[in-house]
Design a protein around this motif. Structure first.
Motif, PDB file in Angstrom:
ATOM      1  N   CYS A  35      58.016  40.422  42.407  1.00  0.00           N
ATOM      2  CA  CYS A  35      56.568  41.244  41.700  1.00  0.00           C
ATOM      3  C   CYS A  35      56.623  42.058  40.556  1.00  0.00           C
ATOM      4  O   CYS A  35      55.518  41.383  39.489  1.00  0.00           O
ATOM      5  N   VAL A  36      57.659  42.766  40.495  1.00  0.00           N
ATOM      6  CA  VAL A  36      57.207  43.317  38.957  1.00  0.00           C
ATOM      7  C   VAL A  36      57.652  41.876  38.223  1.00  0.00           C
ATOM      8  O   VAL A  36      57.843  41.749  37.057  1.00  0.00           O
ATOM      9  N   ALA A  37      58.347  41.194  38.334  1.00  0.00           N
ATOM     10  CA  ALA A  37      58.674  39.731  37.707  1.00  0.00           C
ATOM     11  C   ALA A  37      58.166  38.965  36.992  1.00  0.00           C
ATOM     12  O   ALA A  37      57.839  38.453  36.209  1.00  0.00           O
ATOM     13  N   ASP A  38      56.964  38.479  38.094  1.00  0.00           N
ATOM     14  CA  ASP A  38      55.742  38.168  37.982  1.00  0.00           C
ATOM     15  C   ASP A  38      54.808  38.646  37.143  1.00  0.00           C
ATOM     16  O   ASP A  38      53.878  37.949  36.027  1.00  0.00           O
ATOM     17  N   SER A 177      35.793  46.188  47.892  1.00  0.00           N
ATOM     18  CA  SER A 177      34.968  46.414  47.039  1.00  0.00           C
ATOM     19  C   SER A 177      35.246  48.115  47.262  1.00  0.00           C
ATOM     20  O   SER A 177      35.451  49.071  47.706  1.00  0.00           O
ATOM     21  N   LEU A 178      35.018  48.875  45.615  1.00  0.00           N
ATOM     22  CA  LEU A 178      35.109  49.878  44.890  1.00  0.00           C
ATOM     23  C   LEU A 178      34.610  50.631  45.425  1.00  0.00           C
ATOM     24  O   LEU A 178      33.817  52.174  45.250  1.00  0.00           O
ATOM     25  N   GLY A 179      33.106  50.014  45.752  1.00  0.00           N
ATOM     26  CA  GLY A 179      31.336  51.124  45.646  1.00  0.00           C
ATOM     27  C   GLY A 179      31.041  52.007  44.093  1.00  0.00           C
ATOM     28  O   GLY A 179      31.303  52.610  44.168  1.00  0.00           O
ATOM     29  N   PRO A 180      31.333  50.430  42.893  1.00  0.00           N
ATOM     30  CA  PRO A 180      31.929  51.095  42.147  1.00  0.00           C
ATOM     31  C   PRO A 180      29.842  52.803  41.413  1.00  0.00           C
ATOM     32  O   PRO A 180      29.104  52.411  41.482  1.00  0.00           O
ATOM     33  N   GLN A 181      30.695  53.172  40.650  1.00  0.00           N
ATOM     34  CA  GLN A 181      29.674  54.985  40.518  1.00  0.00           C
ATOM     35  C   GLN A 181      29.456  54.136  39.209  1.00  0.00           C
ATOM     36  O   GLN A 181      30.154  53.867  38.092  1.00  0.00           O
ATOM     37  N   ALA A 182      28.080  55.059  38.540  1.00  0.00           N
ATOM     38  CA  ALA A 182      27.313  54.619  37.222  1.00  0.00           C
ATOM     39  C   ALA A 182      29.092  55.077  36.077  1.00  0.00           C
ATOM     40  O   ALA A 182      28.968  54.093  35.098  1.00  0.00           O
ATOM     41  N   HIS A 183      29.803  55.852  36.559  1.00  0.00           N
ATOM     42  CA  HIS A 183      30.262  56.066  35.392  1.00  0.00           C
ATOM     43  C   HIS A 183      31.976  54.819  35.216  1.00  0.00           C
ATOM     44  O   HIS A 183      32.934  55.352  34.421  1.00  0.00           O
ATOM     45  N   ASP A 184      32.090  54.434  36.387  1.00  0.00           N
ATOM     46  CA  ASP A 184      33.212  53.234  36.148  1.00  0.00           C
ATOM     47  C   ASP A 184      32.950  52.617  34.981  1.00  0.00           C
ATOM     48  O   ASP A 184      31.980  52.142  34.776  1.00  0.00           O
ATOM     49  N   ALA A 185      34.065  52.248  34.099  1.00  0.00           N
ATOM     50  CA  ALA A 185      34.330  51.633  32.863  1.00  0.00           C
ATOM     51  C   ALA A 185      34.809  49.766  33.529  1.00  0.00           C
ATOM     52  O   ALA A 185      36.056  49.978  34.175  1.00  0.00           O
ATOM     53  N   PRO A 186      34.265  49.215  33.666  1.00  0.00           N
ATOM     54  CA  PRO A 186      34.755  47.658  34.422  1.00  0.00           C
ATOM     55  C   PRO A 186      35.579  47.419  33.544  1.00  0.00           C
ATOM     56  O   PRO A 186      35.439  47.400  31.910  1.00  0.00           O
ATOM     57  N   MET A 187      37.121  46.705  33.236  1.00  0.00           N
ATOM     58  CA  MET A 187      37.986  46.109  33.192  1.00  0.00           C
ATOM     59  C   MET A 187      38.024  44.963  32.523  1.00  0.00           C
ATOM     60  O   MET A 187      37.159  44.119  33.029  1.00  0.00           O
ATOM     61  N   ASP A 188      38.467  43.890  31.718  1.00  0.00           N
ATOM     62  CA  ASP A 188      38.301  42.814  31.087  1.00  0.00           C
ATOM     63  C   ASP A 188      39.160  41.751  31.270  1.00  0.00           C
ATOM     64  O   ASP A 188      39.184  40.389  32.020  1.00  0.00           O
ATOM     65  N   HIS A 189      40.489  42.288  32.871  1.00  0.00           N
ATOM     66  CA  HIS A 189      41.483  41.667  32.645  1.00  0.00           C
ATOM     67  C   HIS A 189      42.036  42.775  33.979  1.00  0.00           C
ATOM     68  O   HIS A 189      42.290  43.763  33.351  1.00  0.00           O
ATOM     69  N   VAL A 190      42.591  41.753  34.782  1.00  0.00           N
ATOM     70  CA  VAL A 190      43.146  42.388  36.182  1.00  0.00           C
ATOM     71  C   VAL A 190      44.853  41.812  36.298  1.00  0.00           C
ATOM     72  O   VAL A 190      44.042  40.827  36.769  1.00  0.00           O
ATOM     73  N   VAL A 191      45.834  42.103  35.900  1.00  0.00           N
ATOM     74  CA  VAL A 191      47.435  41.240  35.834  1.00  0.00           C
ATOM     75  C   VAL A 191      47.444  42.286  37.145  1.00  0.00           C
ATOM     76  O   VAL A 191      47.847  43.087  37.556  1.00  0.00           O
ATOM     77  N   THR A 192      48.295  41.066  38.763  1.00  0.00           N
ATOM     78  CA  THR A 192      48.738  41.337  38.965  1.00  0.00           C
ATOM     79  C   THR A 192      50.012  40.699  39.409  1.00  0.00           C
ATOM     80  O   THR A 192      50.423  39.721  38.775  1.00  0.00           O
ATOM     81  N   GLU A 193      50.319  40.752  40.705  1.00  0.00           N
ATOM     82  CA  GLU A 193      51.855  39.277  40.385  1.00  0.00           C
ATOM     83  C   GLU A 193      51.857  37.964  41.300  1.00  0.00           C
ATOM     84  O   GLU A 193      52.136  37.688  41.261  1.00  0.00           O
ATOM     85  N   ARG A 194      50.276  38.746  41.432  1.00  0.00           N
ATOM     86  CA  ARG A 194      49.586  36.834  42.268  1.00  0.00           C
ATOM     87  C   ARG A 194      48.737  36.229  41.174  1.00  0.00           C
ATOM     88  O   ARG A 194      48.298  35.082  40.608  1.00  0.00           O
ATOM     89  N   GLY A 195      48.817  36.775  39.216  1.00  0.00           N
ATOM     90  CA  GLY A 195      48.272  36.506  38.305  1.00  0.00           C
ATOM     91  C   GLY A 195      47.110  36.946  38.075  1.00  0.00           C
ATOM     92  O   GLY A 195      47.355  38.035  37.424  1.00  0.00           O
ATOM     93  N   THR A 196      46.662  36.677  36.750  1.00  0.00           N
ATOM     94  CA  THR A 196      45.718  37.218  35.848  1.00  0.00           C
ATOM     95  C   THR A 196      43.996  37.056  36.764  1.00  0.00           C
ATOM     96  O   THR A 196      44.002  35.811  36.559  1.00  0.00           O
ATOM     97  N   PHE A 197      42.950  37.849  36.145  1.00  0.00           N
ATOM     98  CA  PHE A 197      41.902  38.014  36.605  1.00  0.00           C
ATOM     99  C   PHE A 197      41.106  38.287  35.793  1.00  0.00           C
ATOM    100  O   PHE A 197      41.083  39.396  34.569  1.00  0.00           O
TER     101      PHE A 197
END
Length: 197
Positions: A35-38, A177-197
């Protein structure tokens, strides 16, 4: 590895404890190294596509994905590239970023996290954020950290000049869901062992 079965909960403290325990348990999982290598491979591919000049990474702790090997490879491929580490300057203040390179002398600062001893302040154009948890809600990528708000304050301080934000996580931290709060800054990308979102 499967993503977390936890759903959005009003008690973020309990949620954080559960996610942390699950993430730390990954280190003994036989598939963890794969997973780390991916994740490293996909992170490097994303950096090649986005072409930042300065990347702010983080010093890993508590089972977080370690971005340092990937960033070392990224730096070695082009001498014009730069990297930085965050430095907590106060409990209610935005972080600053200090120039870092392999072999930099380090000193422990807030929370015993190492920062470059002689690093000069530098402004990154891409920030890697460690995710304890994350969600992909209606095309918006939210991050759950440890609750100190350091990244949220820092990103807010950038205003319209905010760098590209890339969350790094293991799938075990994925939530419906995280139930986002007003101060939560969204990210442009998320990378996990399953790919880039």
């Amino acid at each position: 590895m499967q993503h977390s079965s936890l759903s959005s909960q009003p008690d973020r403290r309990t949620l954080r404890r559960s996610l942390l325990a699950q993430r730390q348990a990954l280190e003994s999982d036989p598939g963890h190294a794969r997973c780390v290598a991916d994740l490293q491979r996909d992170l490097l591919a994303l950096l090649e596509r986005l072409r930042p000049r300065c990347v702010a990474l983080y010093w890993p702790m508590r089972g977080e994905f370690d971005p340092r090997p990937a960033i070392q490879d990224w730096l070695e491929a082009d001498a014009a590239r730069a990297a930085a580490l965050p430095d907590v300057t106060g409990p209610a203040l935005p972080m600053r970023f200090l120039a870092w390179a392999t072999g930099s002398a380090m000193v422990s600062r807030a929370y015993d996290i190492p920062v470059p001893k002689d690093g000069k302040p530098i402004v990154p154009d891409l920030i890697l954020l460690p995710c304890l948890g994350f969600s992909l809600e209606k095309g918006v990528r939210y991050r759950l950290g440890y609750g100190g708000g350091y990244y949220d304050r820092t990103l807010a301080a950038f205003g319209q000049a905010r760098p590209v934000c890339v969350g790094l996580a293991f799938e075990v931290g994925r939530l419906e869901s995280l139930g986002p709060q007003a101060h939560d800054a969204p990210m442009d990308h998320v990378v996990t062992e399953r790919g880039t979102f």
